[in-house]
Design a protein around this motif. Structure first.
Motif, PDB file in Angstrom:
ATOM      1  N   GLN A  47       9.120   2.691 -14.606  1.00  0.00           N
ATOM      2  CA  GLN A  47       8.669   2.572 -13.218  1.00  0.00           C
ATOM      3  C   GLN A  47       9.750   2.028 -12.280  1.00  0.00           C
ATOM      4  OE1 GLN A  47       5.565   3.814 -12.218  1.00  0.00           O
ATOM      5  NE2 GLN A  47       5.838   4.575 -14.319  1.00  0.00           N
ATOM      6  N   VAL A  48      10.816   1.496 -12.834  1.00  0.00           N
ATOM      7  CA  VAL A  48      11.900   0.970 -11.998  1.00  0.00           C
ATOM      8  C   VAL A  48      12.539   2.074 -11.151  1.00  0.00           C
ATOM      9  CG1 VAL A  48      14.099  -0.259 -11.970  1.00  0.00           C
ATOM     10  CG2 VAL A  48      12.316  -0.939 -13.586  1.00  0.00           C
ATOM     11  N   GLU A 102       0.828  -1.209   0.000  1.00  0.00           N
ATOM     12  CA  GLU A 102       0.000   0.000   0.000  1.00  0.00           C
ATOM     13  C   GLU A 102       0.857   1.250   0.000  1.00  0.00           C
ATOM     14  OE1 GLU A 102      -3.110  -0.087  -0.467  1.00  0.00           O
ATOM     15  OE2 GLU A 102      -3.520  -2.221  -0.144  1.00  0.00           O
ATOM     16  N   GLY A 103       2.003   1.174   0.711  1.00  0.00           N
ATOM     17  CA  GLY A 103       2.899   2.326   0.756  1.00  0.00           C
ATOM     18  C   GLY A 103       3.453   2.673  -0.606  1.00  0.00           C
ATOM     19  N   ASP A 115      21.340  -1.771   2.485  1.00  0.00           N
ATOM     20  CA  ASP A 115      21.186  -0.782   3.560  1.00  0.00           C
ATOM     21  C   ASP A 115      19.752  -0.268   3.691  1.00  0.00           C
ATOM     22  OD1 ASP A 115      21.165   0.553   1.153  1.00  0.00           O
ATOM     23  OD2 ASP A 115      22.335   2.267   1.853  1.00  0.00           O
ATOM     24  N   THR A 116      18.819  -0.938   3.047  1.00  0.00           N
ATOM     25  CA  THR A 116      17.428  -0.503   3.120  1.00  0.00           C
ATOM     26  C   THR A 116      16.662  -1.274   4.192  1.00  0.00           C
ATOM     27  OG1 THR A 116      16.683  -2.114   1.470  1.00  0.00           O
ATOM     28  CG2 THR A 116      17.412   0.035   0.649  1.00  0.00           C
ATOM     29  N   SER A 121      13.466   4.553  -5.853  1.00  0.00           N
ATOM     30  CA  SER A 121      13.363   5.751  -5.017  1.00  0.00           C
ATOM     31  C   SER A 121      12.573   5.451  -3.749  1.00  0.00           C
ATOM     32  CB  SER A 121      12.687   6.889  -5.786  1.00  0.00           C
ATOM     33  OG  SER A 121      13.499   7.320  -6.857  1.00  0.00           O
ATOM     34  N   TYR A 122      11.506   4.677  -3.903  1.00  0.00           N
ATOM     35  CA  TYR A 122      10.709   4.302  -2.737  1.00  0.00           C
ATOM     36  C   TYR A 122      11.546   3.503  -1.747  1.00  0.00           C
ATOM     37  CZ  TYR A 122       7.098   1.984   0.054  1.00  0.00           C
ATOM     38  OH  TYR A 122       6.327   1.505   1.085  1.00  0.00           O
TER      39      TYR A 122
END
Length: 224
Positions: A210-211, A81-82, A185-186, A216-217
């Protein structure tokens, strides 16, 4: 066969004609309830399928595969959803697909692994955009030629922007090819992969535009 059916129908009709209404209902239920239940189930399934075909969008905004994780990242999850909100997707218009039920190790034996065969089918069919898995497995997958060389014009900007994160595989000719972007690191890597997570882009990527949004997200919104 047709004559037998006609005779059966005539016999049953004759039996029912001479019975009171309640007895007719009881007779039909006693002798044909299994057929009636099966017919009702068939109608329900058929109606549900038709409704889904009529109301589910046929096209995708984006399709990501999260291999070898037990984390819930699919439809309805907070992560799902995020990203849908971050990317501004209208899910009534197109689908967002997150596959989190693939378990395979391309770096190990893959013969007979149905999960691996499903992943390959997604990649070869040109429906999957990105796949995320541990570095060793992603490098092995890249060596099959199913991941995009990130120097390709469709992802050249990513190759330049994330130069320090590039993960390479070695071609049959001995060339080092960038096929992955390190995401160790995410928050996604920490929570779903124990810190070992690399993203690869399908060689047949259908939505290359869209990649960068997805990256970025992960790196801006989901960084640890």
């Amino acid at each position: 066969m047709i004559d037998r059916l006609k005779q059966w129908y005539a016999d049953e009709r004759e039996k029912l004609t001479g019975l009171p209404r309640q007895d007719r209902i009881r007779y039909i239920w006693d002798y044909y309830k299994l057929y009636l239940i099966a017919l009702a189930a068939l109608l329900l399934i058929g109606g549900t399928t038709a409704w889904h075909l009529a109301t589910t969008p046929a096209e995708n905004w984006f399709f990501a595969c999260f291999a070898n994780t037990t984390a819930n990242l699919g439809e309805g999850s907070g992560f799902y959803e995020g990203f849908a909100g971050y990317a501004g997707y209208d899910l009534r218009e197109k689908n967002l697909l997150f596959e989190d039920q693939i378990f395979c190790q391309p770096s190990d034996e893959t013969v007979g692994n149905t999960y691996y065969e499903l992943l390959v089918a997604y990649l070869d069919a040109g429906t999957l955009d990105v796949v995320l898995m541990g570095e060793e497995d992603l490098v092995a997958l890249g060596e099959t030629g199913r991941l995009l060389d990130l120097r390709d014009e469709r992802t050249a900007a990513l190759c330049e922007a994330y130069d320090g994160r590039l993960v390479y595989c070695t071609s049959a000719e001995g060339e080092e090819i960038p096929v992955g972007i390190d995401l160790s690191d995410t928050a996604l890597a920490r929570d779903a992969y124990g810190g070992d997570c690399v993203l690869g882009v399908s060689a047949n990527v259908p939505h290359p535009d869209q990649v960068p949004v997805f990256l970025s997200y992960l790196l801006e919104e989901g960084a640890s």
